[in-house]
Design an enzyme around this catalytic site. Structure first.
Site, mmCIF file in Angstrom:
data_model
loop_
_atom_site.group_PDB
_atom_site.id
_atom_site.type_symbol
_atom_site.label_atom_id
_atom_site.label_comp_id
_atom_site.label_asym_id
_atom_site.label_seq_id
_atom_site.Cartn_x
_atom_site.Cartn_y
_atom_site.Cartn_z
ATOM 1 N N SER A 24 -39.605 -6.654 -50.535
ATOM 2 C CA SER A 24 -38.658 -7.660 -50.047
ATOM 3 C C SER A 24 -38.503 -8.800 -51.030
ATOM 4 O O SER A 24 -37.549 -9.563 -50.937
ATOM 5 C CB SER A 24 -39.173 -8.272 -48.742
ATOM 6 N N HIS A 70 -34.023 -1.832 -51.922
ATOM 7 C CA HIS A 70 -34.418 -2.636 -50.752
ATOM 8 C C HIS A 70 -33.552 -2.267 -49.554
ATOM 9 O O HIS A 70 -32.402 -2.698 -49.450
ATOM 10 C CB HIS A 70 -34.275 -4.130 -51.129
ATOM 11 N N GLU A 96 -29.975 -3.186 -51.029
ATOM 12 C CA GLU A 96 -29.943 -4.147 -52.134
ATOM 13 C C GLU A 96 -30.655 -3.457 -53.309
ATOM 14 O O GLU A 96 -31.837 -3.111 -53.205
ATOM 15 C CB GLU A 96 -30.693 -5.423 -51.698
ATOM 16 N N ASN A 141 -33.501 -12.019 -49.010
ATOM 17 C CA ASN A 141 -34.574 -12.835 -48.446
ATOM 18 C C ASN A 141 -34.595 -14.264 -48.962
ATOM 19 O O ASN A 141 -35.139 -15.155 -48.308
ATOM 20 C CB ASN A 141 -35.917 -12.148 -48.653
HETATM 21 P P1 NAI Z 1 -46.025 -2.184 -42.603
HETATM 22 O O1 NAI Z 1 -47.138 -3.151 -42.579
HETATM 23 O O2 NAI Z 1 -45.340 -1.787 -41.324
HETATM 24 O O3 NAI Z 1 -46.476 -0.811 -43.341
HETATM 25 C C1 NAI Z 1 -47.107 -0.771 -44.584
HETATM 26 C C2 NAI Z 1 -47.814 0.575 -44.715
HETATM 27 O O4 NAI Z 1 -48.308 0.690 -46.058
HETATM 28 C C3 NAI Z 1 -49.022 0.736 -43.786
HETATM 29 O O5 NAI Z 1 -48.884 1.936 -43.027
HETATM 30 C C4 NAI Z 1 -50.214 0.818 -44.748
HETATM 31 O O6 NAI Z 1 -51.251 1.688 -44.287
HETATM 32 C C5 NAI Z 1 -49.535 1.399 -45.991
HETATM 33 N N1 NAI Z 1 -50.275 1.180 -47.230
HETATM 34 C C6 NAI Z 1 -50.929 0.071 -47.653
HETATM 35 N N2 NAI Z 1 -51.484 0.287 -48.857
HETATM 36 C C7 NAI Z 1 -51.161 1.565 -49.207
HETATM 37 C C8 NAI Z 1 -51.456 2.382 -50.334
HETATM 38 N N3 NAI Z 1 -52.198 1.936 -51.358
HETATM 39 N N4 NAI Z 1 -50.985 3.652 -50.356
HETATM 40 C C9 NAI Z 1 -50.242 4.130 -49.319
HETATM 41 N N5 NAI Z 1 -49.948 3.407 -48.221
HETATM 42 C C10 NAI Z 1 -50.405 2.138 -48.185
HETATM 43 O O7 NAI Z 1 -44.957 -2.788 -43.644
HETATM 44 P P2 NAI Z 1 -43.353 -2.628 -43.649
HETATM 45 O O8 NAI Z 1 -42.751 -3.661 -42.776
HETATM 46 O O9 NAI Z 1 -42.990 -1.196 -43.468
HETATM 47 O O10 NAI Z 1 -43.035 -3.087 -45.156
HETATM 48 C C11 NAI Z 1 -43.206 -2.208 -46.256
HETATM 49 C C12 NAI Z 1 -42.463 -2.775 -47.437
HETATM 50 O O11 NAI Z 1 -41.070 -2.903 -47.113
HETATM 51 C C13 NAI Z 1 -42.931 -4.183 -47.848
HETATM 52 O O12 NAI Z 1 -42.840 -4.299 -49.228
HETATM 53 C C14 NAI Z 1 -41.916 -5.083 -47.141
HETATM 54 O O13 NAI Z 1 -41.770 -6.322 -47.775
HETATM 55 C C15 NAI Z 1 -40.650 -4.252 -47.292
HETATM 56 N N6 NAI Z 1 -39.582 -4.510 -46.320
HETATM 57 C C16 NAI Z 1 -39.873 -4.773 -45.007
HETATM 58 C C17 NAI Z 1 -38.830 -4.993 -44.099
HETATM 59 C C18 NAI Z 1 -39.119 -5.216 -42.654
HETATM 60 O O14 NAI Z 1 -38.173 -5.553 -41.909
HETATM 61 N N7 NAI Z 1 -40.345 -5.034 -42.191
HETATM 62 C C19 NAI Z 1 -37.428 -4.974 -44.521
HETATM 63 C C20 NAI Z 1 -37.235 -4.620 -45.902
HETATM 64 C C21 NAI Z 1 -38.286 -4.427 -46.767
#
Ligand code: NAI
Length: 296
Positions: free
Chosen positions: A118, A139, A151, A189
Site C-alpha cells: 500500500s 496495488h 494502481e 493512500n
Molecule cells: P493480512 O494481514 O490480512 O495478511 C497478510 C498475510 O501475509 C498473512 O496471512 C500472513 O500470514 C502472511 N505473511 C506474512 N509474512 C509472510 C511471509 N514471509 N511469507 C508468506 N506469507 C506471509 O494483510 P492484507 O490486508 O491482506 O495486506 C497484504 C498487503 O496488501 C499489504 O502490503 C497491504 O498493505 C496491502 N494492501 C492491503 C489492502 C487492504 O485493504 N487490506 C488494500 C491494498 C493493499
C-alpha cells in the site's frame, strides 16, 4: 504470462487469487501459516458462491474456478515455475525485503516480481533483487474481485516493457490500470490515509460519534462507505503501518497517526479481520453495530 503465484493469504492475497482464477489463470497461493491458507480457501469459496447467487458467475463454474487455486506453505516449490509473483504479505518492510530476496533467488529469470504494498518503496524492494527492471507495484483495491482499479507503481528502474505487460494483464482481466511513480503512499493512500486519520482524530476529540462521522462523509461527500468503516475493512494495523511510512517518507507530522488508532491496534481491535474495530462484526458484516467502546 501463464502461471501466477500469490504470496500472503490474508485479505488481499485471497482476493487476488480469486480474481486471477476467475480469469482462467492457475494460481498458487502461499503463506507461512497453513491455517490462513485453509481460511483463505473457505473465504474464496464463500465469495464465489455469493457471486453466483448474485448472477455474476455461472454456478457451474464455481468448482472449476476453485480447482485452479493451489495452496502451499512451500515457497521454493510455489514460485519455481511462475511467470508473475504478486507479493501480498503483511505491510512490514523487513518481511517484504526478505521475501523479495528469496523470490529473486528462487524464481525463473524472466519472472516479474510485483508487490501489492500500500505504501512501501518499490525501488527499495527492487534493490534487494538482481532484476530491478522486473520489479513493479501492482496495488489492488479491496475487495479485489469487485474493485476495478489497479494502481501500477513504476519503481526507479522498472522497465517500460514490464509496466506495459502488467497493464495489459490488468486490462485482460477486466481491471483498469493507472500508472504512477514511486513515492510514499503512491496516490491512493497518500490521499486516503490522511482523511481516515482525520476522521479518527475527530472521534478521539469528541467532535462526533462513529455513525455521525461516517454518515456525514457518505451523504455529504457521496462516499459509498464512511472513513471509519473503510478503516475497519482495510485493517487498522495496515492503516497504522501506512501512516508511519507516510510520516517517515515525507518527514511531516501531518501524517502522524492518531493516538486512538495506536491504542486500538495495540489492543488487537483491528477491524473486520478481528471482529472489532470502530464497529463490531458478527456473521454479517453488513449489519453494522458501533463497537461498545464508542457507545456513550
Ligand atoms: P493480512 O494481514 O490480512 O495478511 C497478510 C498475510 O501475509 C498473512 O496471512 C500472513 O500470514 C502472511 N505473511 C506474512 N509474512 C509472510 C511471509 N514471509 N511469507 C508468506 N506469507 C506471509 O494483510 P492484507 O490486508 O491482506 O495486506 C497484504 C498487503 O496488501 C499489504 O502490503 C497491504 O498493505 C496491502 N494492501 C492491503 C489492502 C487492504 O485493504 N487490506 C488494500 C491494498 C493493499
Amino acid at each position: 504470462m501463464e502461471h501466477i503465484s500469490v504470496i500472503g493469504a490474508g485479505t488481499m492475497g485471497n482476493g487476488i487469487a480469486h480474481h486471477f482464477a476467475m480469469h482462467d489463470y492457475p494460481v498458487v497461493l502461499v503463506d507461512v501459516d497453513s491455517e490462513r491458507l485453509e481460511k483463505a480457501l473457505l473465504a474464496i469459496s464463500g465469495n464465489l458462491d455469493r457471486q453466483a447467487a448474485k448472477g455474476l458467475l455461472d454456478p457451474s463454474r464455481v468448482p472449476e474456478v476453485l480447482s485452479r487455486i493451489r495452496i502451499s506453505t512451500d515457497l521454493p516449490a510455489a514460485v519455481s515455475g511462475a511467470d508473475l509473483i504478486i507479493e501480498a504479505a503483511s505491510e512490514n518492510l523487513s518481511v517484504k525485503l526478505s521475501l523479495f530476496q528469496r523470490m529473486d533467488a528462487l524464481a525463473p529469470a524472466a519472472c516479474i516480481l510485483a508487490s501489492n504494498t500500500s505504501s512501501l518503496s518499490i525501488t527499495k524492494l527492487a534493490s534487494e533483487t538482481s532484476r530491478p527492471s522486473q520489479v513493479i507495484g501492482m496495488h489492488f483495491m479491496n475487495p479485489v474481485p469487485v474493485m476495478k482499479l489497479v494502481e501500477v507503481i513504476r519503481g526507479f528502474e522498472t522497465s517500460a516493457g514490464v509496466t506495459d505487460a502488467i497493464c495489459e494483464l490488468a486490462k485482460k482481466t477486466g481491471k483498469v490500470p493507472c500508472v504512477v511513480n514511486d513515492y510514499p503512499g503512491f496516490i491512493a493512500n497518500r490521499v486516503l490515509m490522511p482523511m481516515i486519520n482525520e476522521a479518527i482524530y475527530a472521534l478521539h476529540e469528541g467532535v462526533a460519534g462513529v455513525e455521525s462521522i461516517d454518515l456525514i462523509m457518505k451523504l455529504g461527500m457521496a462516499h459509498p462507505m464512511g472513513p471509519l468503516q473503510l478503516a475497519d475493512y482495510i485493517g487498522l494495523d495496515t492503516c497504522l503501518a501506512i501512516l508511519k511510512v507516510l510520516e517517515e517518507g515525507f518527514g511531516s507530522s501531518k501524517f502522524s497517526p492518531c493516538p486512538l488508532l495506536l491504542n486500538m491496534v495495540n489492543a488487537g481491535e483491528l477491524g473486520v479481520k478481528t471482529g472489532h474495530g470502530f464497529y463490531s462484526y458478527g456473521e454479517k458484516t453488513k449489519q453494522l453495530k458501533v463497537s461498545d467502546r464508542f457507545l456513550a
